[in-house]
Motif scaffolding. Sequence first.
Motif, PDB file in Angstrom:
ATOM      1  N   ALA A  67      -0.232   3.592  -1.735  1.00  0.00           N
ATOM      2  CA  ALA A  67       0.502   2.933  -1.590  1.00  0.00           C
ATOM      3  C   ALA A  67       0.571   1.604  -2.553  1.00  0.00           C
ATOM      4  O   ALA A  67      -0.515   1.403  -3.365  1.00  0.00           O
ATOM      5  N   VAL A  78       4.357   1.726   1.309  1.00  0.00           N
ATOM      6  CA  VAL A  78       3.546   2.935   1.368  1.00  0.00           C
ATOM      7  C   VAL A  78       5.032   3.724   0.159  1.00  0.00           C
ATOM      8  O   VAL A  78       6.010   3.103   0.606  1.00  0.00           O
ATOM      9  N   GLN A 119      -1.995   9.381   0.550  1.00  0.00           N
ATOM     10  CA  GLN A 119      -0.326   8.564   0.263  1.00  0.00           C
ATOM     11  C   GLN A 119      -1.122   7.606  -0.790  1.00  0.00           C
ATOM     12  O   GLN A 119      -1.126   7.128  -1.213  1.00  0.00           O
ATOM     13  N   ARG A 126       4.398   9.462   0.019  1.00  0.00           N
ATOM     14  CA  ARG A 126       3.350   9.847   1.193  1.00  0.00           C
ATOM     15  C   ARG A 126       4.218  11.933   1.455  1.00  0.00           C
ATOM     16  O   ARG A 126       4.957  12.293   0.827  1.00  0.00           O
TER      17      ARG A 126
END
Length: 609
Positions: free
Chosen positions: A323, A336, A321, A339
Motif C-alpha cells: 500500500a 492498495v 498487501q 494484493r
Amino acid sequence: MRLGDRIAEVSVGDAVSASVSYDQLRTGDDGLYWLETRPDVDGSATVTRWRPGEGQRDFSPVGFDIANGLHAYGGGSFAVVEGTLWCVGGDGLYRRRRHGDALELVSHGSFGDLTIGDGELLAVRESEQGDELVTVSLTGAPQVRILASSRGFLGAPRPGPGLLAWTAWGERDMPWDACEVWVASYSPRGSVEGVVRLAGGTDESAVEPRWGPDGALYFVSDRSGWWNLYRWDGLEVGAVAPIAGECAAEPWELGYASYGFLDDGRIVVAVQEGPRHRLVVIEPGGAIRPVDLPYTSIKPYLAVQGTRVALIGASPTAATQVALIDLADVVPQVEVLARPEQAGLEGARVSTPTELSVRVASGREVLALVYPPTGAAADWRAPVIVRAHPGPTASCLLRLDWQAQFFTSRGFAVVDVDYLGSTGYGRVFRESLYGRWGLDDVDDCAAVAVHLLSAGRTVLGQVFIRGASAGGYTALHAVAQDGPFAAATAVSAIVDPDRWAQTVPRFQRAHAMRLRGGAGRVRAAAVQRPLLLIHGTADEVAVVEDVRELAEELTSLGTAPEVLFLADVGHYVASSRRAGAALEAELAHYRSVMAGAANDQRGLHSGQR
C-alpha cells in the motif's frame, strides 16, 4: 477482498494461493519495487515493479528465483538504478541492463544487502572465512572491489556525504544481541579511512544505519531496553524520540528499513508493541504522532517517496498487501498497489482473533492470540491448535493468515503464543529464553492450553501443539512430558541443540550456543503423544538427518510417528510449492488422533455395558 457472510471450508489450494508473500519493498528510479513469492506457482521470488499510471508488472526474468543465502536468511536481494536490475540468485550476483532481456553473471559468490551508491553498487559478500564489504562499478565491465573484511559478520553498507556506515557483529553474537554501527571516511572508488565505532557493543544491538537529509546518521539501538531511533550529528549521539516499543524488527535478514525520511522533515517509523504494529510520524521537534491505518501488521520495509510512504501491511481481515500512504493530509490516504488474487475466497468469512493474557507459574504474563472456529458463537467449544512461532525471537502477527483460516473453517480454534523469547516486549524478555529453551517456551504454551481447558473452550484429547523450526523444537518437547497436548506437529524442527550448533549455517551458530542448556535433545523414549514430522529434504538450517533419526528411534520403540518428507524443499515449508501437502497432512493428523480417542471412548462405554 470482500469478506461476507459465507461460511465455507477454505480449500487447501485457496489457502496456499492466498499466501503470496511480499518482501524487500524499495524505491528505484520513478517506481516502487518488491519481491513477490507465489507458492501456488513454483515458490520462486520475482521482482515486481509499480509505477503511477502503469500499475504493476513482473520486472525480473521469468523463472529466475531472486534470492540469496547470505547469512542463511538472505535479504537485500536486488537493487534498481536507471533501469538496470542488479540481483542475486543461484550462484552469484547478476545484472540485467536497461531494455535488455538476459541476465549477465557479474561474480560468483554469496552476495546480499545490495545498495546503490554514487556510481557504484555496494554489497556484502560472505564465505566460510567471514564477510566482506564490496563495491562494483555501475558502468562498464563490473569488477568486485573489497572495502572491508571481518571474520564475523557485516551488513548495511550505507553511503553518506563523504562517509560510509555499516554494521558488524562477531562470530559469537547474533545481531539482536550485540551489533555495532561503524563509520569511516569514504569516496566512491576510494578506500575506507578513519574507521570509528559509533554505537553498539556487548550489551547493545545497534542496527539499520541510514543517512538523513540533514547529513546526520540515524540508527536504531536497544540501549534503553527497546529498539529506538538515535541520531549522530558528527559530534554526539542523541535519542530522537523515546518509545516503549520496538522501532526495528529482529534482524534475521539484511536490508530492513523500519523507518524513513519524508521530504517535509518528518520521520516515519514502524513500531511493534507485542503482536501489534503501528505507524508513527516523528515531528522535527520530537513529537510523536500516530498514523491511523487499517493495518495491525507492518513488515520492516518502508519506502518513502516525498510525503508518501509505501509499506507491506495486513490486518486480521486483510491479507498482506502493498500500500501507498499519503501523509501530507491530516487523514492519510491509502492506495492498495498489490494484493493476492483470491477468487476462491471471495466473500468468505474469516475468524478474527482476541488477545488473551495468561499468568504463568513464575508470575509473569504470556500473551496469545485466539482465533475461534469461523462463525462460532461467543460460547464456542472446539478442538484447539496451539502454535509456537519460529525464531524463537519471532512473534505472533496480528494479520490474516489463510493457513490458520484453513483450520478455523474446519471447526478448529487456532492459538498463537508469544512465549518467552519473543520480539515485541523489549530486550530483557527477548534474551530471557537463553539457557531455558525447551522449558519456559513449553511452559508458556502449556499454560495457555490449560487456561483454555479450564475456561471450557476445549476438552482433553482435542488440544494439539504445532511449531516450525525453533517452534518445532518447542512442540516436540511439549509432548515429551505429561501435559495438556494430545499430539504434536513439528515442521522443519530442530531436534538436538548440541548437534544443531555444529550443522547450522555459521550465522546462527552463536544463537544455537546461547539457546541450548535447557531441555536438551528430544529423546524418543520421552515422547508420550502421537507425532507428525514434516521436513524438507533440502533444509540447510535444520538438517533432515536429525528428524530421520528421531523417527527411526520412535519406530524402534513401537511408537512410529507420521512422517512427511518433502523432496527438494528447504526450511520454509509454508511458502514452498508443497505447502498444500503439509496442510493436508496436518489436518489428517489431528482428525486421526481425535477419531482414535473417540473409538477408545466408545470401546470403554461398550465394555462397561
